[in-house]
Scaffold this motif. Structure first.
Motif, PDB file in Angstrom:
ATOM      1  N   ASP A 169      55.020   2.775 -38.637  1.00  0.00           N
ATOM      2  CA  ASP A 169      55.113   1.231 -39.013  1.00  0.00           C
ATOM      3  C   ASP A 169      55.912   0.399 -38.047  1.00  0.00           C
ATOM      4  O   ASP A 169      55.482  -0.731 -37.626  1.00  0.00           O
TER       5      ASP A 169
ATOM      6  N   GLY B 133      54.160  -2.756 -36.289  1.00  0.00           N
ATOM      7  CA  GLY B 133      54.724  -3.885 -36.229  1.00  0.00           C
ATOM      8  C   GLY B 133      54.652  -4.561 -34.648  1.00  0.00           C
ATOM      9  O   GLY B 133      54.486  -5.704 -34.436  1.00  0.00           O
TER      10      GLY B 133
ATOM     11  N   LEU C  11      50.167  -5.564 -36.224  1.00  0.00           N
ATOM     12  CA  LEU C  11      49.078  -4.942 -37.223  1.00  0.00           C
ATOM     13  C   LEU C  11      49.603  -4.746 -38.423  1.00  0.00           C
ATOM     14  O   LEU C  11      50.948  -4.257 -38.618  1.00  0.00           O
ATOM     15  N   SER C  12      49.147  -4.562 -39.600  1.00  0.00           N
ATOM     16  CA  SER C  12      49.664  -4.301 -40.834  1.00  0.00           C
ATOM     17  C   SER C  12      49.684  -2.809 -40.865  1.00  0.00           C
ATOM     18  O   SER C  12      48.991  -1.893 -40.124  1.00  0.00           O
ATOM     19  N   ASN C  13      50.325  -2.043 -41.879  1.00  0.00           N
ATOM     20  CA  ASN C  13      50.474  -0.549 -41.928  1.00  0.00           C
ATOM     21  C   ASN C  13      49.388   0.058 -42.627  1.00  0.00           C
ATOM     22  O   ASN C  13      49.444   1.174 -43.038  1.00  0.00           O
ATOM     23  N   SER C  14      48.245  -0.946 -42.752  1.00  0.00           N
ATOM     24  CA  SER C  14      47.147  -0.023 -43.485  1.00  0.00           C
ATOM     25  C   SER C  14      46.427   0.839 -42.845  1.00  0.00           C
ATOM     26  O   SER C  14      45.430   1.730 -43.428  1.00  0.00           O
TER      27      SER C  14
ATOM     28  N   SER D 295      48.248   3.253 -41.064  1.00  0.00           N
ATOM     29  CA  SER D 295      49.095   4.256 -40.687  1.00  0.00           C
ATOM     30  C   SER D 295      48.522   5.747 -40.820  1.00  0.00           C
ATOM     31  O   SER D 295      48.625   6.576 -39.877  1.00  0.00           O
TER      32      SER D 295
END
Length: 256
Positions: free
Chosen positions: A11, A15, A19-22, A24
């Motif tokens: 994460d 960050g 980008l989003s943590n979608s 991950s």
């Protein structure tokens, strides 16, 4: 590891990339396959990571944002922009170097604190000591074991090394040098001026050392702030793995 240390570091990376943590889960799988998988998995993971970096770079060239990749694609060296290969190399290095290593360090730190409740209590009572404690634990549990290739035949201290041989420069052993460290086999979370080489040395000093230090310290701090006194779960033991990145594969903690 899978519930805290690895998602935490991924994460942070996402960050930085804006980008989003979608994504991950998929990033975690790629890095795991690249560093710990078999030949086929490593090849597939390497290509997936390169494609991902190229995709993010292309997006940031079209849609700049306040993130690391925008900085990279806009950067200039001696008056010229970076080539696609250079941008890709920086992106891949940032991803590979900053995930498994930091997660492993957090795993070792929590395993140590789980086994040593008096030190765990010290850091709870005096959280300002966490940054210093992180240095001591980096020294004791260095995650990266430097690998070099001999460029010529040489006899070193009675050991025959031939051109092409792989040489492991074990940082964990160097950090227990009695000529450098007082009581080198003792972990002292109050030790001052720890001159460990967990991040390398001189021109080979890890570029991400300061980021890694902050991530580990923040991760330990936030864990201690949220989780009561913890220990290793009965009838379990931490499982570690060796290799270029020495790390923790599994660590089961419990608390009341």
């Amino acid at each position: 590891m899978k519930d805290f240390a690895i998602p935490f570091t991924v994460d942070v990376y996402l960050g930085f990339m804006g980008l989003s943590n979608s994504r991950s889960d998929v990033l975690i799988r790629w890095v795991s396959d690249l560093l710990h998988g078999n030949g086929v998995k490593r090849t597939e993971a390497a290509q997936s990571i390169v494609n991902f970096i190229d995709e993010v770079a292309a997006m940031r060239r079209k849609q700049p944002a306040a993130d690391f990749m925008t900085f990279v694609v806009r950067a200039q060296v001696e008056g010229r922009s970076l080539t696609n290969e250079e941008v890709r190399g920086i992106g891949v290095l940032f991803l590979i170097a900053g995930l498994d290593t930091v997660a492993a360090a957090i795993g070792f730190d929590l395993a140590y604190l789980a086994r040593n409740p008096e030190d765990q209590e010290l850091l709870r009572r005096e959280p300002d000591r966490i940054a210093l404690a992180v240095e001591e634990l980096l020294s004791a549990y260095s995650t990266v074991q430097i690998i070099r290739v001999a460029t010529k035949d040489v006899d070193f201290e009675g050991v025959s090394i031939r051109k092409g041989d792989f040489v492991s420069c074990a940082t964990t052993i160097a950090n227990r040098d009695p000529t450098e460290f007082k009581c080198p086999d003792t972990i002292d979370l109050t030790r001052q001026g720890n001159g460990h080489i967990a991040f390398g040395y001189g021109p080979h000093l890890c570029l991400g050392a300061n980021l890694a230090r902050r991530e580990i310290a923040i991760g330990v701090h936030e864990w201690l702030a949220r989780i009561p006194t913890f220990r290793i779960k009965d009838d379990t033991a931490p499982i570690s793995h060796g290799g270029h990145v020495f790390g923790v594969q599994n660590l089961i903690l419990t608390w009341s």
